[in-house]
Design a protein around this motif. Structure first.
Motif, PDB file in Angstrom:
ATOM      1  N   VAL B   5       0.856  -1.185   0.000  1.00  0.00           N
ATOM      2  CA  VAL B   5       0.000   0.000   0.000  1.00  0.00           C
ATOM      3  C   VAL B   5       0.890   1.232   0.000  1.00  0.00           C
ATOM      4  N   CYS B  10      -2.903   6.667   0.013  1.00  0.00           N
ATOM      5  CA  CYS B  10      -4.090   6.151   0.710  1.00  0.00           C
ATOM      6  C   CYS B  10      -4.795   7.277   1.459  1.00  0.00           C
ATOM      7  N   GLU B  11      -6.113   7.335   1.287  1.00  0.00           N
ATOM      8  CA  GLU B  11      -6.873   8.349   2.020  1.00  0.00           C
ATOM      9  C   GLU B  11      -7.868   7.700   2.977  1.00  0.00           C
ATOM     10  N   SER B  12      -7.609   6.472   3.345  1.00  0.00           N
ATOM     11  CA  SER B  12      -8.395   5.780   4.375  1.00  0.00           C
ATOM     12  C   SER B  12      -9.894   5.791   4.143  1.00  0.00           C
ATOM     13  N   ASN B  13     -10.318   5.595   2.922  1.00  0.00           N
ATOM     14  CA  ASN B  13     -11.778   5.562   2.754  1.00  0.00           C
ATOM     15  C   ASN B  13     -12.352   4.180   2.988  1.00  0.00           C
ATOM     16  N   ALA B  14     -11.483   3.192   3.167  1.00  0.00           N
ATOM     17  CA  ALA B  14     -11.876   1.879   3.684  1.00  0.00           C
ATOM     18  C   ALA B  14     -12.655   0.977   2.736  1.00  0.00           C
ATOM     19  N   ILE B  15     -12.719   1.334   1.474  1.00  0.00           N
ATOM     20  CA  ILE B  15     -13.447   0.444   0.565  1.00  0.00           C
ATOM     21  C   ILE B  15     -12.720  -0.904   0.471  1.00  0.00           C
ATOM     22  N   CYS B  16     -11.387  -0.883   0.587  1.00  0.00           N
ATOM     23  CA  CYS B  16     -10.620  -2.141   0.552  1.00  0.00           C
ATOM     24  C   CYS B  16     -10.978  -3.026   1.740  1.00  0.00           C
ATOM     25  N   VAL B  26      -9.311  -0.457   8.455  1.00  0.00           N
ATOM     26  CA  VAL B  26      -9.195   0.950   8.821  1.00  0.00           C
ATOM     27  C   VAL B  26      -9.729   1.035  10.250  1.00  0.00           C
ATOM     28  N   LEU B  32      -5.189   3.104   7.851  1.00  0.00           N
ATOM     29  CA  LEU B  32      -5.308   1.773   7.277  1.00  0.00           C
ATOM     30  C   LEU B  32      -4.181   0.877   7.788  1.00  0.00           C
ATOM     31  N   CYS B  54      -9.956   0.760  -5.211  1.00  0.00           N
ATOM     32  CA  CYS B  54      -9.324   1.818  -4.419  1.00  0.00           C
ATOM     33  C   CYS B  54      -9.311   3.091  -5.267  1.00  0.00           C
ATOM     34  N   PRO B  55     -10.008   4.132  -4.840  1.00  0.00           N
ATOM     35  CA  PRO B  55     -10.114   5.340  -5.668  1.00  0.00           C
ATOM     36  C   PRO B  55      -8.782   6.061  -5.830  1.00  0.00           C
ATOM     37  N   LYS B  56      -7.816   5.738  -4.996  1.00  0.00           N
ATOM     38  CA  LYS B  56      -6.513   6.392  -5.096  1.00  0.00           C
ATOM     39  C   LYS B  56      -5.497   5.498  -5.776  1.00  0.00           C
ATOM     40  N   ALA B  58      -4.003   3.065  -4.611  1.00  0.00           N
ATOM     41  CA  ALA B  58      -2.904   3.019  -3.647  1.00  0.00           C
ATOM     42  C   ALA B  58      -2.415   1.600  -3.377  1.00  0.00           C
ATOM     43  N   ILE B  59      -3.172   0.595  -3.822  1.00  0.00           N
ATOM     44  CA  ILE B  59      -2.799  -0.781  -3.504  1.00  0.00           C
ATOM     45  C   ILE B  59      -2.183  -1.448  -4.730  1.00  0.00           C
TER      46      ILE B  59
HETATM   47  S1  SF4 Z   1      -9.274   1.687  -0.676  1.00  0.00           S
HETATM   48 FE1  SF4 Z   1      -7.279   2.636  -1.107  1.00  0.00          FE
HETATM   49  S2  SF4 Z   1      -7.420   4.697  -0.291  1.00  0.00           S
HETATM   50 FE2  SF4 Z   1      -9.086   3.518   0.590  1.00  0.00          FE
HETATM   51  S3  SF4 Z   1      -8.272   2.763   2.532  1.00  0.00           S
HETATM   52 FE3  SF4 Z   1      -7.900   1.173   1.024  1.00  0.00          FE
HETATM   53  S4  SF4 Z   1      -5.855   1.627   0.242  1.00  0.00           S
HETATM   54 FE4  SF4 Z   1      -6.502   3.454   1.299  1.00  0.00          FE
END
Ligand code: SF4
Ligand SMILES: Cc1cc2nc3c(=O)[nH]c(=O)nc-3n(C[C@H](O)[C@H](O)[C@H](O)COP(=O)(O)OP(=O)(O)OC[C@H]3O[C@@H](n4cnc5c(N)ncnc54)[C@H](O)[C@@H]3O)c2cc1C
Lengths: 401, 63
Positions: B5, B10-16, B26, B32, B54-56, B58-59
């Motif tokens: 990651v 990562c903006e911690s929106n927790a969709i993952c 999260v 996260l 992940c909208p960013k 980041a993963i």
């Molecule tokens: S989905 Fe992406 S941005 Fe959101 S918490 Fe997980 S790694 Fe971070």
């Protein structure tokens, strides 16, 4: 099996559709036609970090050259499709006519404009990269007075970004409380306080009467007689699906391209993303969303639909989810909320800037709103996916309080 | 496979977390945490879904 699939609209839904076709093993030709001058890019930062000026446009890209080669995509930018002929399976594209075997409609939506303002400079909507660059440049020139027309999510984000840059900004919103038509008054007030506490001026319950200025905008006259001085006006009054090119195609167009529960609009034609209205089996009605996660997921679902038989096809019935960043707050909504719903605040901690509330009706959990509460939002979203009752949601709320 | 990651993105929106709760969490502090950096092969499809949603972006998965 189709030998060539054409995707119209080269943005999030279109790109995700192309990726899904390849990962499912589709070997034929994939054409991606887009009318913008840029290759697919991500829109959410356009009202947030990109507008603030921290980000380069390369960072927004949804497709690198390597990716295009790896997926063997035939991409054409600056290629507006002007009509679809289903019978002959052809598209009229800038510069000629193109044949296709199967079609993915992913033309998204555009920002609604204020009527009769084309000739006045300094008035912008925000949908594209070019829009964001123009607004960003205007933010930097002098010390502009900014009026945002419309206190929806995008308007609120632009106002938050402007304000964070030290720019004087006023939001004009026709409802008494911004976002109350989606979130209800109580939650709408939480968000409007966030703005007023951060120096954004709010003018609510009043309509724009007239834009003042001949060649350059000078002010915004409101229905109550107030004249707001303005060097820059940003209009955020909603989006309109891009369906004009389909008007004589025979497809059903009703505020979007109408699709069945599997995203099929006609045999061998699917639609996805902001342009698609499809029958959502879970809600028992047709809906259209303007959310990033939906465009990505529906793009994939619709593309796979083209490779499936009717018997194999799966209904597309996700719990909608989106986020909006304003100041240092991450606002998220999962589900579909209605101001008339039962409403229960679970966390309200102004010191920490945190808030969670849930919405329910007919004995079911319908939505969750979180402000800097991503964990709660996802927990309630999972409950919705399991069709939790309102009582189960309240019990869970007690557990996590 | 190894889960990586990019915490700057990562903006911690927790969709993952919602997609693969055994891999991502999260927590109440809004950060996260990767619970399992080397998930077994049978978790691949879920993990790939997290990568995509992940909208960013980041993963990533390293083989
Ligand atoms: S989905 Fe992406 S941005 Fe959101 S918490 Fe997980 S790694 Fe971070
Ligand atoms: C400023 C902004 C901020 C946002 N922030 C968030 C957010 O925080 N969270 C969230 O969940 N969502 C957000 N969204 C919404 C999200 O970006 C959209 O849901 C998503 O972009 C939809 O993707 P799409 O591919 O369906 O359509 P679009 O991204 O609209 O793309 C459609 C493409 O098709 C092209 N096109 C249209 N007509 C034709 C034609 N006839 N021929 C060829 N090409 C055509 C268009 O020019 C465009 O490039 C935001 C949107 C904007 C504009």
């Amino acid at each position: 099996m189709h030998s060539s699939i054409t995707i119209v609209g080269a943005s999030l839904a279109g790109v995700r559709a192309a990726e899904a076709l390849r990962s499912e093993g589709f070997k034929g030709n994939i054409k991606l036609l887009g009318d913008e001058a840029h290759i697919a890019y991500d829109r959410p930062p356009l009202s947030k970090s990109f507008l603030e000026g921290e980000m380069t446009s390369e960072k927004l890209s949804l497709l690198t050259t390597e990716k295009i080669n790896e997926l063997e995509l035939e991409i054409r930018i600056d290629s507006r499709v002007s009509s679809l002929d289903i019978e002959s399976r052809t598209l009229e594209v800038k510069g000629g006519v193109e044949e296709f075997d199967a079609l993915i409609i992913a033309t998204g939506a555009r920002a609604r404009k204020l009527p009769n303002t084309e000739k006045i400079s300094g008035i912008h909507t925000l949908r594209s990269l070019d829009d964001s660059i123009k607004i960003r440049d205007s933010f930097k020139s002098g010390n502009p007075k900014v009026v945002v027309v419309g206190g929806g999510f995008i308007g609120c984000e632009v106002a938050a970004t402007a304000s964070a840059l030290g720019i004087e900004v006023t939001i004009v919103e026709s409802q008494e409380v911004p976002l109350s038509h989606v979130l209800g008054e109580e939650a709408g007030k939480v968000i409007s306080e966030l703005h007023t506490n951060n120096g954004v001026q709010l003018k609510c319950g009043v309509e724009v009467q007239e834009i003042r200025g001949d060649s350059q905008v000078e002010g915004v006259l409101l229905g109550d007689g107030t004249l707001l001085e303005a060097d820059l006006v940003i209009v955020g009054i909603g989006a309109v699906p891009n369906t004009e090119w389909l008007e004589n195609s025979g497809l059903t167009i009703e505020n979007g391209v109408c699709c069945d529960q599997t995203c099929l609009a006609a045999p061998n034609i699917v639609a996805a993303g902001d342009v698609a209205r499809w029958y959502h089996r879970g809600y028992g009605k047709s809906i259209r969303l303007e959310h990033w996660d939906n465009a990505a997921e529906q793009g994939k679902h619709a593309a796979l639909r083209l490779l499936q038989t009717e018997a194999e096809a799966q209904p597309y019935a996700p719990i909608p989810w989106f986020w909006s960043d304003q100041f240092d707050r991450k606002i998220q909504l999962a589900g579909i909320s209605d101001p008339e719903d039962d409403f229960e605040v679970i966390v309200d901690s102004p010191e920490e800037g945190r808030y969670t509330a849930i919405y329910g009706n007919e004995g079911r959990l319908k939505a969750v709103l979180g402000i800097n509460r991503p964990r709660h939002v996802m927990q309630f979203k999972s409950l919705m996916e399991n069709k939790a009752s309102w009582k189960e949601a309240l019990d869970f709320a007690r557990e996590i309080k | 496979m190894r889960v990586v990651v990019d915490f700057d993105l990562c903006e911690s929106n927790a969709i993952c977390m919602q997609i693969a709760p055994d891999i991502f969490e999260v927590r109440d502090d809004d950060f996260l945490y990767v619970l399992n950096e080397t998930p077994s092969e049978d978790r691949r499809s879920n993990l790939e879904e997290s990568v995509q949603r992940c909208p960013k972006q980041a993963i990533s998965i390293e083989e």
